[in-house]
Scaffold this motif. Structure first.
Motif, short mmCIF file in Angstrom:
data_model
loop_
_atom_site.label_atom_id
_atom_site.label_comp_id
_atom_site.label_asym_id
_atom_site.label_seq_id
_atom_site.Cartn_x
_atom_site.Cartn_y
_atom_site.Cartn_z
N ASP A 65 -12.78 -5.40 1.11
CA ASP A 65 -12.90 -5.89 2.48
C ASP A 65 -13.65 -7.22 2.45
N MET A 66 -12.97 -8.28 2.89
CA MET A 66 -13.54 -9.63 2.84
C MET A 66 -14.26 -10.01 4.13
N ASN A 69 -1.08 -10.14 11.54
CA ASN A 69 -2.16 -9.24 11.96
C ASN A 69 -3.04 -8.82 10.78
N PHE A 70 -3.35 -9.78 9.94
CA PHE A 70 -4.15 -9.52 8.75
C PHE A 70 -5.57 -9.13 9.15
N GLN A 71 -6.08 -8.07 8.52
CA GLN A 71 -7.40 -7.54 8.87
C GLN A 71 -8.47 -7.86 7.82
N GLY A 72 -8.11 -8.64 6.81
CA GLY A 72 -9.10 -9.01 5.80
C GLY A 72 -9.23 -8.01 4.67
N ILE A 73 -8.27 -7.09 4.54
CA ILE A 73 -8.29 -6.09 3.49
C ILE A 73 -7.37 -6.53 2.36
N TYR A 74 -7.89 -6.51 1.14
CA TYR A 74 -7.12 -6.86 -0.05
C TYR A 74 -6.99 -5.64 -0.95
N PHE A 87 -8.05 -8.84 -9.73
CA PHE A 87 -7.10 -9.60 -8.93
C PHE A 87 -6.72 -8.75 -7.70
N TYR A 88 -6.89 -9.33 -6.53
CA TYR A 88 -6.57 -8.67 -5.28
C TYR A 88 -5.53 -9.49 -4.52
N ARG A 89 -4.67 -8.80 -3.77
CA ARG A 89 -3.70 -9.48 -2.91
C ARG A 89 -3.83 -8.96 -1.49
N ALA A 90 -3.50 -9.82 -0.53
CA ALA A 90 -3.63 -9.45 0.87
C ALA A 90 -2.78 -8.22 1.18
#
Length: 610
Positions: free
Chosen positions: A391-392, A523-528, A605-608
């Motif tokens: 969570d960013m 509707n991106f919530q900042g979770i990767y 490595f994380y992706r949206a």
């Protein structure tokens, strides 16, 4: 024309009889049996046709049987006339689709369904192999590199020269070698030798060509190779056409100043704020600047007191926040007209579709007492946990948090509506009247009590059942109220700033519809979500062994949870130990937290997450 529905065993066939043949029994019989023989492969002499609809014939249909088709069709009211066919086929029909065996497929088709291919170790090249396998799982980066490699090939076959800014022929060779390696990995299942890529890397960066006392290649740092590759690709992938090739569905304003593919995919625009500690609030304006980073650092504080902090980091979020709170520096103050102590903090002002987190496991330790060397490179072994998602929210500026908060509120409201509908389905219907009409039937008489499921008529049991339903509904509502808390979890490091998440969101002029980064889902919530990990095994920072852990591209339809944790799916992964590839699960990835001699995460490595 007359429509027929002929049932033969478990199969059904729809046939149409021409009007011209209906008056002639022989012609009609011939047309019907010929079509059925073509569809079912039942010989005519084995056929027994019996009528199921009224108004047709009785018994078995003969060539000279007279049938009033028009009358039967009229009585069927437009529905097909049902006919039963009995008889066995003369020959067995084969499968509708040809069976294809795996060994009969070409290598590129086998690679799509078999375990992925590994990379051979050419002498301490595990640092390169692990990073390449992780980059392989980033299609937008490969799309951007594919454009420049294709353009380069066209330019080599003509007199046209490339117009890419800062073009370096040696770096272009490195990108071509990387792209060819990735393409070959996609087309085969056997281990691949990355010799051209290793040679191009040593040609572009001589430090990776260093050797030991006996001429053997030395172990290199995987993060240094990763950063070097990104720098090369960034210099060679500049231009709007390359940005659109990598992120084709992104608007121009969403790129937010990204000039190349790497910065669009990995770039984090960081807002740095300096606040003077020795001047009362408001007298010394804060100094704000912006910088571009291509990774986040998880500061796990292995250096002890020498690192300037005594924070005990046990989770990745704490380490990232500690790295963003970079402590105090000495800087000139215009109000005091002298050097003063300033507090420096950083927050993310632009989010990328890919976030890379480096665990600060290696640090330099000075050895002034030693006559052989000035210091040694040490490794931090302490465990630092992480989950399958990151969570960013708490790492971002208030402006970005406002946009993320709007999407989170919308998602929370949708979940609240879903649960509310479920609760409403548990309650008795209410038409809004207060005269208790719902307790009466159509004749105005009191309704009978509902029957118990165990066929009892005890009214006490009825009351108990209703009370249990009310308690269940109340418990569901209470759970809903708790689950609708959309505030982010603030770690101890975040609390150290003496500001809550709410204070950060409301200050300033935040636009909830402003762009926050390129290539992010709606509707991106900042979770990767975590999709690749580079690990290091061993206690020696200049030795050891690197491996890659990459999430499988295709997941099964039903995925189990990890133990009692209902929030994390136990998905399929692959572990790449150079040329050996083995399947694993998410629960195996979460064990890479460190704390022993086992593999421990170095690059995540994380992706949206959509």
């Amino acid at each position: 024309m007359v429509e027929l529905l002929v049932k033969w065993g478990k199969e059904s066939y729809q046939l149409t009889l021409d009007s011209s043949s209906l008056s002639d029994p022989g012609s009609c019989y011939h047309q019907l049996t010929s079509e059925l023989e073509e569809k079912t492969h039942v010989p005519v002499d084995r056929m027994k046709l019996m009528a199921k609809s009224k108004g047709l014939w009785k018994g078995v249909l003969k060539p000279d049987t007279a049938v009033d088709w028009d009358k039967a069709a009229a009585s069927a009211n437009g529905t097909p006339l049902n006919v039963l066919l009995m008889g066995s086929a003369a020959q067995l029909t084969g499968p509708t689709q040809k069976t294809v065996f795996l060994e009969d497929l070409p290598p590129e088709e086998i690679a799509k369904v078999a375990e992925p291919a590994g990379l051979a170790n050419l002498g301490n090249t595990c640092y390169l192999n692990s990073v390449v396998q992780c980059l392989r799982a980033i299609p937008p980066l490969r799309q951007g590199m594919a454009i420049i490699t294709t353009t380069s090939s066209m330019n080599n076959s003509s007199t046209t020269t490339t117009t890419t800014p800062n073009h370096n022929p040696v770096h272009r060779v490195l990108i071509q070698a990387l792209q060819r390696t990735l393409e070959q990995l996609d087309r085969q299942t056997e281990a691949l030798s990355p010799f051209p890529l290793v040679q191009a890397t040593k040609l572009s960066f001589p430090q990776f060509a260093s050797t030991g006392p006996h001429g053997q290649p030395q172990q290199q740092d995987a993060e240094e190779f990763y950063s070097a590759i990104l720098n090369v690709v960034a210099n060679e992938t500049q231009g709007p056409h390359l940005l659109q090739a990598a992120l084709p569905n992104t608007l121009e304003r969403d790129f937010m100043g990204a000039a190349n593919v790497v910065d669009a995919l990995f770039g984090l625009q960081m807002k740095e704020t300096l606040v003077c500690d020795e001047v009362p609030d408001g007298q010394e304006p804060p100094v704000v600047s912006y910088d571009l980073h291509r990774k986040l650092v998880c500061n796990i504080q292995g250096g002890g007191a020498a690192a300037g902090s005594s924070t005990n980091v046990t989770h990745i979020a704490e380490g990232i926040m500690l790295a963003l709170q970079e402590g105090r520096i000495e800087k000139h103050s215009t109000v005091l007209n002298r050097n003063a102590s300033w507090t420096r903090t950083q927050r993310v002002a632009r989010l990328p579709p890919i976030v890379t987190v480096q665990f600060g496991r290696f640090y330099w330790k000075a050895t002034p007492e030693s006559q052989d060397h000035a210091g040694v490179k040490c490794k931090i072994m302490k465990p630092v946990t992480f989950q399958s998602t990151l969570d960013m929210y708490e790492f971002c500026t208030p402006q970005v948090q406002a946009v993320l908060g709007k999407a989170r509120k919308a998602a929370a409201q949708a979940e609240e509506d879903r649960v509310a509908k479920k609760i409403k389905g548990m309650e008795p219907p209410n038409d809004g009247n207060n005269n208790n009409d719902n307790d009466k039937d159509n004749d105005g008489k009191p309704k009978a009590e509902p029957m118990e499921t165990d066929n009892t008529t005890n009214t006490n049991n009825n009351n108990t059942t209703e009370e249990e339903e009310d308690e269940e509904a109340a418990a569901l509502k209470a759970a809903l109220a708790m689950s609708m808390d959309t505030e982010p979890v603030v770690t101890d490091a975040a609390k150290a700033t003496n500001k809550s998440a709410d204070d950060k969101v409301i200050e300033g002029d935040e636009d909830e519809n402003a762009p926050i980064g390129p290539g992010l889902p709606p509707n991106f919530q900042g979770i990767y979500e975590l999709f690749a990990v580079v690990t290091h095994k061993g206690r020696d920072a200049d030795g050891g062994h690197y491996m890659a852990w990459v999430k499988a591209a295709h997941q099964p339809k039903s995925v189990t949870k990890i133990g009692d944790d209902t929030t994390q799916d136990n998905e399929d992964w692959f572990v790449y130990d150079d040329d050996e590839v083995s399947p694993c699960k998410t629960e195996d990835i979460l064990k890479l937290k460190g704390g022993g001699d086992w593999h421990m995460s170095y690059l995540n490595f994380y992706r949206a997450k959509k």
